[in-house]
Design an enzyme around this catalytic site. Sequence first.
Site, PDB file in Angstrom:
ATOM      1  CD  GLN A  59      13.443  45.811  67.363  1.00 55.91           C
ATOM      2  OE1 GLN A  59      13.530  46.291  68.501  1.00 55.91           O
ATOM      3  NE2 GLN A  59      14.327  46.050  66.425  1.00 55.91           N
ATOM      4  NE  ARG A  65      22.262  57.438  67.646  1.00 55.07           N
ATOM      5  CZ  ARG A  65      23.500  57.002  67.648  1.00 55.07           C
ATOM      6  NH1 ARG A  65      24.231  57.146  68.740  1.00 55.07           N
ATOM      7  NH2 ARG A  65      24.022  56.422  66.585  1.00 55.07           N
ATOM      8  CG  HIS A  86      23.745  50.025  63.695  1.00 55.42           C
ATOM      9  ND1 HIS A  86      23.861  51.336  63.301  1.00 55.42           N
ATOM     10  CD2 HIS A  86      24.410  49.945  64.867  1.00 55.42           C
ATOM     11  CE1 HIS A  86      24.558  52.011  64.210  1.00 55.42           C
ATOM     12  NE2 HIS A  86      24.903  51.188  65.169  1.00 55.42           N
ATOM     13  CB  CYS A 113      19.682  44.682  71.728  1.00 50.44           C
ATOM     14  SG  CYS A 113      19.821  45.506  73.325  1.00 50.44           S
TER      15      CYS A 113
HETATM   16  C1  LIG Z   1      18.605  54.838  73.611  1.00 49.92           C
HETATM   17  C2  LIG Z   1      18.566  53.862  72.476  1.00 49.92           C
HETATM   18  C3  LIG Z   1      17.588  52.860  72.479  1.00 49.92           C
HETATM   19  C4  LIG Z   1      17.530  51.930  71.427  1.00 49.92           C
HETATM   20  N1  LIG Z   1      16.554  50.966  71.432  1.00 49.92           N
HETATM   21  C5  LIG Z   1      16.486  50.075  70.396  1.00 49.92           C
HETATM   22  C6  LIG Z   1      15.439  49.096  70.296  1.00 49.92           C
HETATM   23  O1  LIG Z   1      14.541  48.996  71.126  1.00 49.92           O
HETATM   24  N2  LIG Z   1      15.474  48.247  69.236  1.00 49.92           N
HETATM   25  C7  LIG Z   1      16.437  48.321  68.254  1.00 49.92           C
HETATM   26  O2  LIG Z   1      16.420  47.540  67.295  1.00 49.92           O
HETATM   27  N3  LIG Z   1      17.409  49.236  68.318  1.00 49.92           N
HETATM   28  C8  LIG Z   1      17.451  50.127  69.329  1.00 49.92           C
HETATM   29  N4  LIG Z   1      18.417  51.088  69.341  1.00 49.92           N
HETATM   30  C9  LIG Z   1      19.309  51.218  68.159  1.00 49.92           C
HETATM   31  C10 LIG Z   1      18.703  52.157  67.126  1.00 49.92           C
HETATM   32  O3  LIG Z   1      17.502  51.619  66.596  1.00 49.92           O
HETATM   33  C11 LIG Z   1      19.672  52.413  65.948  1.00 49.92           C
HETATM   34  O4  LIG Z   1      20.047  51.182  65.416  1.00 49.92           O
HETATM   35  C12 LIG Z   1      20.919  53.167  66.403  1.00 49.92           C
HETATM   36  O5  LIG Z   1      20.576  54.289  67.207  1.00 49.92           O
HETATM   37  C13 LIG Z   1      21.710  53.651  65.188  1.00 49.92           C
HETATM   38  O6  LIG Z   1      20.918  54.456  64.341  1.00 49.92           O
HETATM   39  P1  LIG Z   1      20.979  56.071  64.409  1.00 49.92           P
HETATM   40  O7  LIG Z   1      22.449  56.445  64.310  1.00 49.92           O
HETATM   41  O8  LIG Z   1      20.184  56.520  63.211  1.00 49.92           O
HETATM   42  O9  LIG Z   1      20.410  56.483  65.709  1.00 49.92           O
HETATM   43  C14 LIG Z   1      18.491  52.012  70.369  1.00 49.92           C
HETATM   44  C15 LIG Z   1      19.464  53.006  70.388  1.00 49.92           C
HETATM   45  C16 LIG Z   1      19.514  53.934  71.415  1.00 49.92           C
HETATM   46  C17 LIG Z   1      20.566  55.001  71.384  1.00 49.92           C
END
Ligand SMILES: Cc1cc2nc3c(=O)[nH]c(=O)nc-3n(C[C@H](O)[C@H](O)[C@H](O)COP(=O)(O)O)c2cc1C
Length: 315
Positions: free
Chosen positions: A64, A218, A161, A94
């Site tokens: 990515q 997460r 998302h 992001c």
């Molecule tokens: C600490 C942290 C770092 C993240 N880094 C990225 C990243 O590098 N690229 C990205 O597309 N999303 C990133 N995200 C978003 C996650 O990929 C994801 O979209 C978001 O956590 C929601 O999904 P979840 O509820 O299953 O965690 C990040 C989220 C968190 C909390």
Amino acid sequence: MKISLAPLQGYTDWVFRQAYQKNIGGIDEFYTPFLVLQNDGIVKTAHKREVEPYKDRCTDLIPQFLCGSSEELSFFETYFAELGYNKMNWNMGCPYPMVTKKGKGSGLLPNPDKVEEILKSTFHNKLELSVKLRLGLGDDSEVDSILPILKGYNISEVILHPRIGKQLYKGKVNLNRFNDLYEKYGSYLGYNGDVCCKEDFDKIKSLFPDLQHVMIGRGLLKDYWLPHKIKGIDLPDSDKRRNQLKNMHNDIFKLYSSYLQGDSQIMQKMKPFWEYFSSHFENDKKVFKAIKKSAGIKKYEQAVEFAFSQQLKLD
Ligand SMILES: Cc1cc2nc3c(=O)[nH]c(=O)nc-3n(C[C@H](O)[C@H](O)[C@H](O)COP(=O)(O)O)c2cc1C
């Protein structure tokens, strides 16, 4: 149905992904945390390690990148193709101001013209390109103008998302807005957000039965066997799980120790890892506190021993 691991900068790096695949498994596809092209025109070593060497990283991996210009898209298309990858993912999700202010991540979403200009002038279809995005930066209707452009330029898939950037991770995911778009785009959309247990997954699947891809972040870090539960794979017994967790931890520790310099650098990686890893233990707060306050490797090892003396959360 494909279950992928969401990219989480600082958590799902190559060390984590490698250890997870070896010791637990159940994920169909991995995404690297975003890579960036620096102002000096190079990719920093820590980001390169995510995708190089190709022969050690490639399994089920989609790199990515963050990008707000034709030059950046062109750079990443060539870079990943030359390494041997055949897919890549553009981060338009992001939410952090440091990124959005530069017109990258979800900072692109209010600017459909910019997205179109970049794709029109640069994208050569050398690699299959997917996009991960939010509903918008400040407004959840921004996505409505972006999706037709992505579809028009042969973007293979859009992983959505359903929050806006300004929310960061607060509030609820907007399933009504996801539904509007699902009705129009069906399985062209993948779903991501707040799937933390099998019941969350079942709810999403029953609301959107044609989905072909759910991305989990997460939720997986807090429960490594979530993909097993979702897919109905038998769960290992308590002793086996403890061993798998131990091996996972030890592999991660060993891998970091193999290239980082000195105890403090290693600790800077291991402590954040425990923010989620500790969720596998009863007394998770106490476990994380013990890890957090341990100073130096010796004390850290004692805290790890304390953690593994706790009951596992089993459900
Ligand atoms: C600490 C942290 C770092 C993240 N880094 C990225 C990243 O590098 N690229 C990205 O597309 N999303 C990133 N995200 C978003 C996650 O990929 C994801 O979209 C978001 O956590 C929601 O999904 P979840 O509820 O299953 O965690 C990040 C989220 C968190 C909390």
